[in-house]
Design a protein around this motif. Structure first.
Motif, mmCIF file in Angstrom:
data_model
loop_
_atom_site.group_PDB
_atom_site.id
_atom_site.type_symbol
_atom_site.label_atom_id
_atom_site.label_comp_id
_atom_site.label_asym_id
_atom_site.label_seq_id
_atom_site.Cartn_x
_atom_site.Cartn_y
_atom_site.Cartn_z
ATOM 1 N N TRP A 41 -25.718 -17.776 -27.812
ATOM 2 C CA TRP A 41 -25.929 -19.335 -28.151
ATOM 3 C C TRP A 41 -26.962 -19.965 -27.513
ATOM 4 O O TRP A 41 -27.599 -20.907 -28.167
ATOM 5 C CB TRP A 41 -24.701 -19.691 -28.242
ATOM 6 C CG TRP A 41 -23.705 -19.315 -29.241
ATOM 7 C CD1 TRP A 41 -22.686 -18.567 -28.991
ATOM 8 C CD2 TRP A 41 -23.659 -19.537 -30.507
ATOM 9 N NE1 TRP A 41 -22.069 -18.130 -30.321
ATOM 10 C CE2 TRP A 41 -22.520 -18.627 -31.374
ATOM 11 C CE3 TRP A 41 -24.599 -20.314 -31.719
ATOM 12 C CZ2 TRP A 41 -22.316 -18.595 -32.535
ATOM 13 C CZ3 TRP A 41 -24.178 -20.012 -32.899
ATOM 14 C CH2 TRP A 41 -23.179 -19.367 -33.445
ATOM 15 N N LEU A 54 -27.696 -27.679 -38.050
ATOM 16 C CA LEU A 54 -26.585 -28.385 -37.849
ATOM 17 C C LEU A 54 -26.947 -29.883 -38.010
ATOM 18 O O LEU A 54 -26.081 -30.734 -38.652
ATOM 19 C CB LEU A 54 -25.761 -28.055 -36.640
ATOM 20 C CG LEU A 54 -25.195 -26.856 -37.061
ATOM 21 C CD1 LEU A 54 -24.613 -26.222 -35.508
ATOM 22 C CD2 LEU A 54 -23.743 -26.775 -37.771
ATOM 23 N N ALA A 82 -19.918 -31.231 -34.940
ATOM 24 C CA ALA A 82 -19.885 -29.797 -34.910
ATOM 25 C C ALA A 82 -20.771 -29.609 -33.782
ATOM 26 O O ALA A 82 -20.948 -28.303 -33.361
ATOM 27 C CB ALA A 82 -20.680 -29.368 -36.261
ATOM 28 N N LEU A 83 -21.669 -30.291 -33.210
ATOM 29 C CA LEU A 83 -22.214 -30.217 -32.066
ATOM 30 C C LEU A 83 -21.805 -30.389 -30.682
ATOM 31 O O LEU A 83 -22.671 -31.063 -29.694
ATOM 32 C CB LEU A 83 -23.685 -30.805 -32.369
ATOM 33 C CG LEU A 83 -24.526 -30.211 -33.437
ATOM 34 C CD1 LEU A 83 -26.050 -31.076 -33.608
ATOM 35 C CD2 LEU A 83 -25.018 -28.744 -33.490
ATOM 36 N N ASP A 84 -20.584 -30.541 -30.797
ATOM 37 C CA ASP A 84 -19.971 -30.818 -29.386
ATOM 38 C C ASP A 84 -20.158 -29.477 -28.570
ATOM 39 O O ASP A 84 -19.656 -28.494 -28.361
ATOM 40 C CB ASP A 84 -18.443 -30.655 -29.564
ATOM 41 C CG ASP A 84 -17.898 -31.459 -28.158
ATOM 42 O OD1 ASP A 84 -18.276 -30.950 -27.250
ATOM 43 O OD2 ASP A 84 -16.747 -31.967 -28.541
ATOM 44 N N LYS A 116 -17.540 -27.762 -26.335
ATOM 45 C CA LYS A 116 -16.493 -26.936 -26.770
ATOM 46 C C LYS A 116 -17.512 -25.551 -27.195
ATOM 47 O O LYS A 116 -16.895 -24.537 -26.997
ATOM 48 C CB LYS A 116 -16.034 -27.772 -28.193
ATOM 49 C CG LYS A 116 -15.039 -28.759 -28.007
ATOM 50 C CD LYS A 116 -14.549 -29.478 -29.345
ATOM 51 C CE LYS A 116 -13.815 -30.299 -28.940
ATOM 52 N NZ LYS A 116 -13.104 -31.047 -30.374
ATOM 53 N N LEU A 117 -18.502 -25.668 -27.484
ATOM 54 C CA LEU A 117 -19.313 -24.432 -27.998
ATOM 55 C C LEU A 117 -19.552 -23.700 -26.750
ATOM 56 O O LEU A 117 -19.586 -22.468 -26.958
ATOM 57 C CB LEU A 117 -20.829 -24.834 -28.450
ATOM 58 C CG LEU A 117 -21.730 -23.961 -29.432
ATOM 59 C CD1 LEU A 117 -20.863 -23.236 -30.361
ATOM 60 C CD2 LEU A 117 -22.825 -24.475 -29.734
ATOM 61 N N VAL A 139 -16.643 -18.579 -33.482
ATOM 62 C CA VAL A 139 -17.752 -19.674 -33.167
ATOM 63 C C VAL A 139 -17.925 -20.533 -34.429
ATOM 64 O O VAL A 139 -17.829 -21.724 -34.651
ATOM 65 C CB VAL A 139 -18.892 -19.102 -32.424
ATOM 66 C CG1 VAL A 139 -19.851 -20.251 -32.345
ATOM 67 C CG2 VAL A 139 -18.465 -18.503 -31.154
ATOM 68 N N LEU A 140 -17.981 -19.778 -35.484
ATOM 69 C CA LEU A 140 -18.790 -20.528 -36.719
ATOM 70 C C LEU A 140 -17.436 -21.178 -37.114
ATOM 71 O O LEU A 140 -17.386 -22.448 -37.878
ATOM 72 C CB LEU A 140 -19.257 -19.340 -37.847
ATOM 73 C CG LEU A 140 -20.455 -18.947 -37.597
ATOM 74 C CD1 LEU A 140 -20.892 -18.071 -38.820
ATOM 75 C CD2 LEU A 140 -21.658 -20.119 -37.834
ATOM 76 N N ILE A 188 -16.939 -24.391 -35.327
ATOM 77 C CA ILE A 188 -17.874 -25.301 -35.395
ATOM 78 C C ILE A 188 -17.545 -26.002 -36.954
ATOM 79 O O ILE A 188 -17.546 -27.330 -37.069
ATOM 80 C CB ILE A 188 -19.457 -24.688 -35.789
ATOM 81 C CG1 ILE A 188 -19.801 -24.340 -34.327
ATOM 82 C CG2 ILE A 188 -20.374 -25.778 -36.436
ATOM 83 C CD1 ILE A 188 -21.212 -23.610 -34.312
ATOM 84 N N ASN A 247 -14.971 -28.697 -37.345
ATOM 85 C CA ASN A 247 -15.299 -30.047 -36.618
ATOM 86 C C ASN A 247 -16.341 -30.916 -37.291
ATOM 87 O O ASN A 247 -16.696 -31.930 -36.977
ATOM 88 C CB ASN A 247 -15.622 -29.947 -35.036
ATOM 89 C CG ASN A 247 -14.526 -29.600 -34.389
ATOM 90 O OD1 ASN A 247 -13.783 -30.549 -34.040
ATOM 91 N ND2 ASN A 247 -14.289 -28.324 -34.016
ATOM 92 N N MET A 248 -16.718 -30.385 -38.569
ATOM 93 C CA MET A 248 -17.883 -31.105 -39.276
ATOM 94 C C MET A 248 -17.342 -32.125 -40.152
ATOM 95 O O MET A 248 -16.155 -32.151 -40.455
ATOM 96 C CB MET A 248 -18.370 -29.753 -40.641
ATOM 97 C CG MET A 248 -18.847 -28.946 -39.895
ATOM 98 S SD MET A 248 -20.747 -29.175 -39.423
ATOM 99 C CE MET A 248 -21.595 -29.260 -40.671
#
Length: 457
Positions: A4, A15, A299-301, A304-305, A316-317, A320, A323-324
């Protein structure tokens, strides 16, 4: 260093645009008198019990919603326990109590709810967000239409598998243990005045970027040197105008600044050249982007990623997309499904075609964007990923062309990006080249001690 970090440039860019698409709302209309529930783009019908609001939370009749999600609902009268079973996950709760038990793969954990389920007219009502998210769904709220939006993320992923991308991730993990990456790069900008009214020769700028990127943040220093400013001076300029222009040219001829990003506190800091601010002391500016992240870029936290770095691509997807942001019952589901289709078209095993020792996936969207992902195999390992993207957009007399290539491997990441904007009068071209290599040092994510920090809202 995991996959990632290597593919983050493309993933983040996609994103940002797509989260904005998913968050688009239409003009407000008269409020709906009752609460509705939408599941995967379709409105649910409630025959004898309707959703309702209580304690600033939305509650739904349990059986109607869960069975629409292909879940099994059981009730144990002896213990007054309701159990929902779906996809290998059991969720148990007792009306009137704010604790729920989740059992998965033989392991159980107790979760606290901020509200409790209850019984009304022989129907069990549960907090819809808590229950749906327990089964991996994304949940949103359309205030205009008074509608709960539920999206089954696993259904969006469908039968897609990601063994090739997981292989690349595993190879990166095996080859590289560094948690940080040093970045260095250059930027070139050129502006041409086709009319010659303002510039008789091109105005250009050359810059450089150096820094460190890691799990906890980013540290970057930049420099920029402008040339061709003398062309802005005209023969008709007055002595005062010429003196002011000369001062500006001297100030802008050699600029530098810093940017630091703290991903744990969700704060970005930056310093600007004294030539621009007129302040000689050490002044930094800060922006707390927690609110922006929650509203638009959930989604870009990245915290968390990065915690999911050792997980598979599908997991992972899924995290993501859970959380969108979803806030429009007319557009959010379709936008989210379109985004997922793009990811599947670029990253899933089903998208790749083997060509010798490479696997190639191609995607074209609406005749304006092309993307290609190429994975290279050596032995039993996927050792590198190459991404190419081009986007050509025209509106009226203005045309913008963006190109980007990224090479990701355990020992190095390179990104080359070009952008040109052309209209009847001006032609502006920007080129950016970045190189990243694993590093042992971590980024400094806060301004220097003693610096004055000015918050920006």
């Amino acid at each position: 260093m995991k996959v990632w970090k290597r593919l983050g440039t493309i993933a983040a860019a996609m994103l940002v645009v797509m989260a904005a698409m998913a968050g688009t709302a239409l003009a407000a209309e008269p409020e709906a008198p009752t609460i509705s529930v939408q599941l995967n783009g379709k409105m649910l019908a409630f025959s004898d019990a309707a959703p309702e609001a209580s304690g600033e939370r939305t509650f739904v009749p349990l059986r109607a919603v869960m069975e629409a999600m292909d879940a099994q609902v059981d009730y144990d009268r002896a213990t007054d326990t309701v159990t929902i079973r779906r996809g290998g996950v059991d969720l148990s709760m007792v009306p009137g109590e704010n604790r729920a038990t989740v059992t998965e793969e033989g392991e159980s954990r107790v979760l606290e709810m901020d509200v409790s389920p209850y019984v009304k007219n022989d129907r069990t009502y549960v907090p819809v967000r808590f229950v749906a998210e327990s089964f991996g769904c994304a949940v949103g709220w359309d205030q205009r239409a008074k509608t709960v939006i539920i999206v089954d993320v696993d259904a969006l992923l469908g039968d897609s598998t990601f063994t090739l991308m997981d292989s690349f991730s595993a190879y990166c993990s095996k080859q590289d243990r560094a948690d940080n990456m040093t970045l260095s790069g250059t930027m070139d900008l050129e502006a041409k005045d086709k009319t010659g009214a303002y510039l008789t020769k091109p105005l250009s700028a050359q810059g450089s970027i150096d820094g460190v990127v890691g799990d906890k943040g980013v540290q970057l220093a930049w420099k920029l040197k402008l040339s061709g400013l003398s062309e802005l001076l005209t023969e008709t300029a007055s002595p005062v105008e010429q003196a002011l222009m000369q001062q500006m040219m001297e100030a802008l001829s050699d600029l530098k600044g810093d940017v630091r990003l703290d991903l744990e506190k969700n704060v970005v800091y930056w310093s600007l050249p004294a030539e621009l601010t007129g302040v000689s002391r050490d002044v930094w500016y800060s922006l707390d982007f927690s609110a922006y992240q929650a509203e638009l870029l959930g989604a870009l936290d990245m915290t968390k990623l990065t915690q999911l770095e050792d997980a598979g691509i599908r997991e992972v997807l899924s995290a993501i997309f859970q959380n969108m942001p979803l806030n429009d019952s007319e557009t959010s589901y379709a936008a989210l499904a379109e985004i997922m289709d793009i990811y599947k078209a670029l990253l899933s095993d089903q998208a790749f075609t083997q060509k010798g020792n490479t696997y190639v996936a191609q995607m074209r969207q609406e005749d304006m964007m092309d993307m290609t992902v190429t994975l290279t195999k050596r032995g039993n390992d996927i050792v590198s990923a190459d991404i190419e993207m081009s986007c050509d957009v025209a509106e009226g007399s203005t045309r913008a062309v963006i190109t980007m290539t990224e090479h990701a491997a355990p020992d190095k990441v390179t990104v080359d990006m070009g952008m040109s904007v052309e209209d009847e009068d001006m032609d502006v071209t920007v080129k950016l080249n970045l190189t990243g290599v694993p590093a042992g040092k971590a980024p400094v994510t806060a301004p220097p001690a003693g610096a004055e920090i000015i918050p920006v809202s």
